[in-house]
Design a protein around this motif. Structure first.
Motif, PDB file in Angstrom:
ATOM      1  N   PHE A   1      33.487   5.995  12.129  1.00  0.00           N
ATOM      2  CA  PHE A   1      33.323   7.345  12.647  1.00  0.00           C
ATOM      3  C   PHE A   1      32.566   7.360  13.953  1.00  0.00           C
ATOM      4  O   PHE A   1      32.340   8.419  14.529  1.00  0.00           O
ATOM      5  CB  PHE A   1      32.652   8.232  11.602  1.00  0.00           C
ATOM      6  N   VAL A   2      32.175   6.178  14.396  1.00  0.00           N
ATOM      7  CA  VAL A   2      31.631   6.065  15.741  1.00  0.00           C
ATOM      8  C   VAL A   2      32.700   6.442  16.771  1.00  0.00           C
ATOM      9  O   VAL A   2      32.381   7.000  17.821  1.00  0.00           O
ATOM     10  CB  VAL A   2      31.146   4.612  15.965  1.00  0.00           C
TER      11      VAL A   2
ATOM     12  N   SER B   1      29.111  -3.384   1.815  1.00  0.00           N
ATOM     13  CA  SER B   1      29.310  -3.672   3.232  1.00  0.00           C
ATOM     14  C   SER B   1      30.609  -3.054   3.721  1.00  0.00           C
ATOM     15  O   SER B   1      30.716  -2.618   4.866  1.00  0.00           O
ATOM     16  CB  SER B   1      29.309  -5.179   3.465  1.00  0.00           C
ATOM     17  N   ARG B   2      31.600  -2.987   2.829  1.00  0.00           N
ATOM     18  CA  ARG B   2      32.856  -2.370   3.250  1.00  0.00           C
ATOM     19  C   ARG B   2      32.655  -0.889   3.519  1.00  0.00           C
ATOM     20  O   ARG B   2      33.191  -0.333   4.476  1.00  0.00           O
ATOM     21  CB  ARG B   2      33.916  -2.560   2.173  1.00  0.00           C
ATOM     22  N   SER B   3      31.859  -0.245   2.682  1.00  0.00           N
ATOM     23  CA  SER B   3      31.620   1.179   2.934  1.00  0.00           C
ATOM     24  C   SER B   3      30.853   1.366   4.234  1.00  0.00           C
ATOM     25  O   SER B   3      31.094   2.327   4.975  1.00  0.00           O
ATOM     26  CB  SER B   3      30.872   1.793   1.763  1.00  0.00           C
ATOM     27  N   ILE B   4      29.960   0.423   4.552  1.00  0.00           N
ATOM     28  CA  ILE B   4      29.244   0.511   5.833  1.00  0.00           C
ATOM     29  C   ILE B   4      30.233   0.386   6.983  1.00  0.00           C
ATOM     30  O   ILE B   4      30.191   1.157   7.950  1.00  0.00           O
ATOM     31  CB  ILE B   4      28.170  -0.589   5.915  1.00  0.00           C
ATOM     32  N   MET B   5      31.160  -0.565   6.874  1.00  0.00           N
ATOM     33  CA  MET B   5      32.132  -0.736   7.950  1.00  0.00           C
ATOM     34  C   MET B   5      33.012   0.503   8.098  1.00  0.00           C
ATOM     35  O   MET B   5      33.321   0.935   9.203  1.00  0.00           O
ATOM     36  CB  MET B   5      33.024  -1.945   7.673  1.00  0.00           C
ATOM     37  N   ARG B   6      33.387   1.071   6.960  1.00  0.00           N
ATOM     38  CA  ARG B   6      34.255   2.245   7.046  1.00  0.00           C
ATOM     39  C   ARG B   6      33.523   3.416   7.666  1.00  0.00           C
ATOM     40  O   ARG B   6      34.090   4.178   8.440  1.00  0.00           O
ATOM     41  CB  ARG B   6      34.758   2.618   5.655  1.00  0.00           C
TER      42      ARG B   6
ATOM     43  N   LEU C   1      21.387   9.417  20.587  1.00  0.00           N
ATOM     44  CA  LEU C   1      20.628   9.233  19.352  1.00  0.00           C
ATOM     45  C   LEU C   1      21.542   9.358  18.127  1.00  0.00           C
ATOM     46  O   LEU C   1      21.392   8.611  17.159  1.00  0.00           O
ATOM     47  CB  LEU C   1      19.490  10.253  19.287  1.00  0.00           C
ATOM     48  N   GLY C   2      22.479  10.289  18.190  1.00  0.00           N
ATOM     49  CA  GLY C   2      23.418  10.403  17.094  1.00  0.00           C
ATOM     50  C   GLY C   2      24.271   9.148  16.948  1.00  0.00           C
ATOM     51  O   GLY C   2      24.501   8.657  15.839  1.00  0.00           O
ATOM     52  N   LEU C   3      24.695   8.625  18.089  1.00  0.00           N
ATOM     53  CA  LEU C   3      25.466   7.375  18.078  1.00  0.00           C
ATOM     54  C   LEU C   3      24.637   6.241  17.475  1.00  0.00           C
ATOM     55  O   LEU C   3      25.115   5.452  16.651  1.00  0.00           O
ATOM     56  CB  LEU C   3      25.867   7.042  19.509  1.00  0.00           C
ATOM     57  N   LEU C   4      23.368   6.202  17.861  1.00  0.00           N
ATOM     58  CA  LEU C   4      22.492   5.148  17.355  1.00  0.00           C
ATOM     59  C   LEU C   4      22.316   5.281  15.844  1.00  0.00           C
ATOM     60  O   LEU C   4      22.315   4.282  15.108  1.00  0.00           O
ATOM     61  CB  LEU C   4      21.141   5.222  18.057  1.00  0.00           C
ATOM     62  N   ALA C   5      22.209   6.527  15.382  1.00  0.00           N
ATOM     63  CA  ALA C   5      22.075   6.730  13.941  1.00  0.00           C
ATOM     64  C   ALA C   5      23.302   6.216  13.213  1.00  0.00           C
ATOM     65  O   ALA C   5      23.202   5.629  12.134  1.00  0.00           O
ATOM     66  CB  ALA C   5      21.865   8.208  13.647  1.00  0.00           C
ATOM     67  N   LEU C   6      24.482   6.397  13.820  1.00  0.00           N
ATOM     68  CA  LEU C   6      25.705   5.945  13.156  1.00  0.00           C
ATOM     69  C   LEU C   6      25.831   4.428  13.172  1.00  0.00           C
ATOM     70  O   LEU C   6      26.304   3.827  12.213  1.00  0.00           O
ATOM     71  CB  LEU C   6      26.928   6.567  13.834  1.00  0.00           C
ATOM     72  N   VAL C   7      25.434   3.806  14.288  1.00  0.00           N
ATOM     73  CA  VAL C   7      25.651   2.356  14.369  1.00  0.00           C
ATOM     74  C   VAL C   7      24.456   1.562  13.859  1.00  0.00           C
ATOM     75  O   VAL C   7      24.512   0.341  13.817  1.00  0.00           O
ATOM     76  CB  VAL C   7      25.952   1.896  15.816  1.00  0.00           C
TER      77      VAL C   7
END
Lengths: 478, 299
Positions: free
Chosen positions: B140-141, B131-136, B186-192
């Motif tokens: 990049f958003v 989960s920490r890697s997900i937050m990190r 869409l790119g933003l959505l992919a990141l979040v």
């Protein structure tokens, strides 16, 4: 010059005894004492007979140590802010010599070597630099020529870096060029970009973006965009004020770090927002600037993220530093009503970015954007206020009922039309099996399988669909 | 619209309505995304109403709500109040800066994560690391949001945030910007998309604390969906009702459909591998940037 310094010393000496007598009364006279100490320290350094490098360094440190031990003025970088504000209070009095004296003191302390450890040295230079800059910037028309502006950037960089850095050398090179305004702005922005990319021990955190904002200001000024230049100058001022707060070694408390963070509504968001929008406003200068601006904005975003991470990872906790209240007050004032700060700094802003602005509650970016800091702070602080509500009394039933957490929803609840997708799902499974057979992939592995193979293995098709969607929107009839 | 008291009252009513809609729709949207994700990856889908019922049951179970979930829920509500959902006529849309909204939503999710992570660290080190890697990665958003702001300014100079984008696009269509923002969104959505999941790895003790945490998570996910939806098609946002009643009512009525669409897309991204999602996010943002720049150079 000597007469100027002597006059400054006289002022400082005259001002010191009554201030010293009130030293124990608290933080209200703190900043005044700080300024007086600073002038005296600079003058002592200047007037000490120079017999050799080492002895000068030693006596410098001794004189400084003696003066610093007198009381409230701990040059830990954060107090630099108090010095700035306090010196503004003093220096806005209608004398011409006082800003010159303080500016010279800052420059002298900047050049003078010291025997202190590196961290203290950096902070000393930083604070001296802020003072020096402030003193210079208080002079109208002092920043008239582009060379002076580049020199200012150079001083800033030298002050922020503990050692002689690449940036200083690059800027020295740029000094030799005959500069147009936009070119010097561009050079400053490039230097700031290098500063963003530099390892953190080279530059104070937040230093790279500050130099970029200065470059934006200079470039916008050169391009004749008054509003953008104003926004850039305001961002630069905010970043300068916040610079000591970004130093993790300064040991700021929890509340202080919260107010100085980049959460919208906090003080740290302002330079980011203002600077970014000033930089985006530069796009009006021409198509050549557009690519540069996009690159720089990406870089600043990345540097902001990294800076926030670094600040977060540096765990200081609640510190026992005294005098937190004035800092919190200044930070809070900046977060809620930066117009007050800009009003205080208006000579500097006017000389950097030209006249204009003046709105108290609504700040304008250089590109038509507007931001209401007070509204944002009020909105964000509402949930903070909720924290002080009394929580519901602790109930043993609620705490003891440790539900296993498996299975969402009460048992026995059936969604009625859940079975309707079976036909679709059967075909999906068939397709999946066929595909797996075709790919010769028999193991499931960690990888989840399902309909996702549609997107996982045919990315080109997805791209084409998205591209078509975009093109359809592009070619849509009016 | 000039800021007469009547207008302000009406705008406040719209804001209140938006808050109610968000609070009602957010858990349903989260459950719907989870449903789609389960369906796509061959798991047994969770019923749609289950999340609401779980929250209700947790709330009725009692217990005290700790500071973290309270703060997260409050910040999430504030952030969603700043984003225009169906109309740009609310008092807070002046703050609808993509970067500001993104930073606030990241703060919400960070608060929720911080509340859980230290307690879980002892037993489930692997899950916490993940989960920490997900937050990190989600951080990049921020550059992408900065880039979205830059694209808006470059494509449509003078626009102030999302509301300004919608209003100015209404009066002065810029096709390149509209098309480019589709890709960027869409790119933003992919990141979040990893942040929009309702599946949290750790079983928490039942009670009001869990209910409030779940609601905060759902409202934050709804905020991301609103931000992405506004960037995706700004034309959906309605202006003042007297300037088109049909558009105004349609904008409100289609809110659940739009949120469901965005949640479905996010679920689609979640079923893919992380590195692929990041690569596609990069490509999408780059394509959007190229389109906007091409339109700018053409114009």
């Amino acid at each position: 010059m000597v007469s100027v310094l002597l006059l400054g010393a006289l002022r400082a000496i005259v001002a010191m005894p009554p201030l010293m007598s009130r030293l124990r009364q608290g933080g209200s006279v703190r900043s005044l004492i700080g300024v007086a100490h600073f002038c005296a320290a600079a003058l002592l350094v200047r007037h000490h007979p120079v017999s050799g490098e080492a002895s000068e360094a030693g006596s410098n440190a001794m004189a400084l140590g003696m003066l610093l031990s007198l009381g409230a003025f701990a040059l830990d970088g954060v107090d630099c802010l108090a010095v700035m504000i306090g010196s503004a209070a003093i220096l806005l009095m209608p004398t011409v010599l006082a800003p010159m004296g303080v500016g010279l003191a800052g420059v002298i302390l900047l050049i003078a070597p010291g025997a202190d450890p590196a961290a203290a040295q950096t902070r000393l230079r930083l604070s001296s630099l802020c003072l020096g800059m402030f003193g210079i910037a208080l002079q109208p028309h002092a920043l008239f020529s582009p060379t002076m502006r580049v020199l200012l950037g150079l001083l800033l960089l030298m002050g922020m870096s503990g050692r002689s850095s690449l940036l200083g050398v690059a800027l020295l090179g740029s000094l030799a060029l005959p500069l147009a305004d936009q070119t010097s702005g561009l050079l400053l922005m490039i230097a700031g970009a290098i500063g963003c990319l530099a390892p953190p021990r080279w530059l104070a955190p937040g230093g790279g973006p500050a130099v970029i904002w200065l470059g934006v200001t200079v470039a916008a000024h050169g391009g004749g965009m008054a509003e953008t230049a104003r926004a850039g100058a305001e961002a630069f001022a905010c970043a300068l004020v916040l610079l000591p707060f970004g130093d993790p070694a300064a040991g700021a408390g929890r509340e202080e770090r919260l107010i100085a963070s980049i959460i919208p509504g906090a003080a740290g968001f302002l330079p980011l927002w203002l600077g970014l929008h000033a930089m985006l406003g530069l796009a009006g200068l021409g198509p050549g600037w557009t690519a540069l601006i996009i690159g720089a904005s990406l870089l600043v975003g990345w540097a902001t993220v990294m800076g926030a991470l670094r600040r977060w990872q540096h765990r200081v906790g609640r510190s026992a530093l005294s005098g937190t209240l004035p800092r919190l007050a200044i930070l809070g004032l900046m977060a809620v009503c930066p117009g007050a700060l800009f009003y205080l700094l208006r000579p500097m802003l006017a000389s950097l970015g030209g006249e204009g602005g003046g709105a108290f509650w609504v700040i304008t970016g250089g590109d038509g954007g507007r931001w209401v800091p007070a509204l944002a702070t009020a909105l964000v602080s509402l949930p903070l206020a909720m924290l002080w509500w009394k929580p519901a009394p602790f109930s043993p039933e609620g705490a003891s009922g440790l539900a296993p957490g498996v299975g969402i929803g009460p048992a026995g609840m059936v969604w009625r039309w859940q079975g309707m997708g079976w036909t679709v799902r059967r075909s999906v499974v068939l397709i999946r099996r066929a595909k797996r057979r075709m790919a010769g992939r028999t193991h499931a592995g960690e990888r989840r399988v399902g309909l996702s193979f549609l997107t996982a293995s045919v990315p080109l098709g997805v791209w084409l669909i998205f591209m078509a969607l975009g093109l359809v929107l592009l070619g849509r009839p009016e | 619209m000039s800021a007469t008291p009547g207008v302000l009252v009406l705008q406040s009513c719209f804001a209140a309505l938006q808050g109610v809609v968000v609070l009602l729709c957010a858990p349903l949207m989260g459950a719907w995304g989870q449903h789609v994700e389960d369906y796509l990856s061959g798991r047994r889908p969770v019923p749609l109403a289950a999340r609401w019922q779980q929250m209700r049951a947790d709330w009725h179970r009692g217990g005290c709500v700790t500071a973290g979930p309270r703060l997260a829920l409050g910040l999430a509500i504030v952030a969603t109040a700043m984003i225009p959902l169906a109309t740009v006529e609310t008092p807070f849309v002046i703050l609808a800066d993509p970067l500001a909204i993104g930073l606030m939503l990241l703060t919400v999710q960070g608060t929720l994560w911080l509340r859980d992570a230290p307690a879980r660290w002892r037993h489930e080190r692997q899950a916490v690391r993940r989960s920490r890697s997900i937050m990190r990665r989600a951080l990049f958003v921020v550059p992408v949001l900065v880039l979205a702001s830059a694209m808006i300014v470059i494509g449509l100079p003078g626009a102030n945030g999302l509301a300004g984008l919608a209003v100015n696009l209404h009066s002065q269509p810029v096709r390149a910007l509209t098309g480019g923002l589709v890709f960027t969104a869409l790119g933003l959505l992919a990141l979040v998309s990893p942040l929009m999941t309702t599946r949290d790895g750790a079983p928490r003790p039942a009670g009001r604390d869990r209910a409030v945490s779940a609601l905060a998570q759902d409202v934050a996910a709804c905020g991301w969906a609103m931000l992405v939806g506004d960037l995706l098609v700004p034309g959906w946002l309605a202006t003042w009702p007297t300037e088109g009643w049909a558009h105004f009512s349609m904008a409100w009525l289609t809110v659940p459909v739009r949120l469901a669409l965005v949640a479905m897309l996010a679920a689609l991204f979640r079923t893919r591998r992380e590195d692929q999602v990041e690569r596609s996010a990069l490509a999408l943002v780059a394509v959007g940037l190229v389109i906007v720049l091409a339109g700018r150079l053409e114009g």
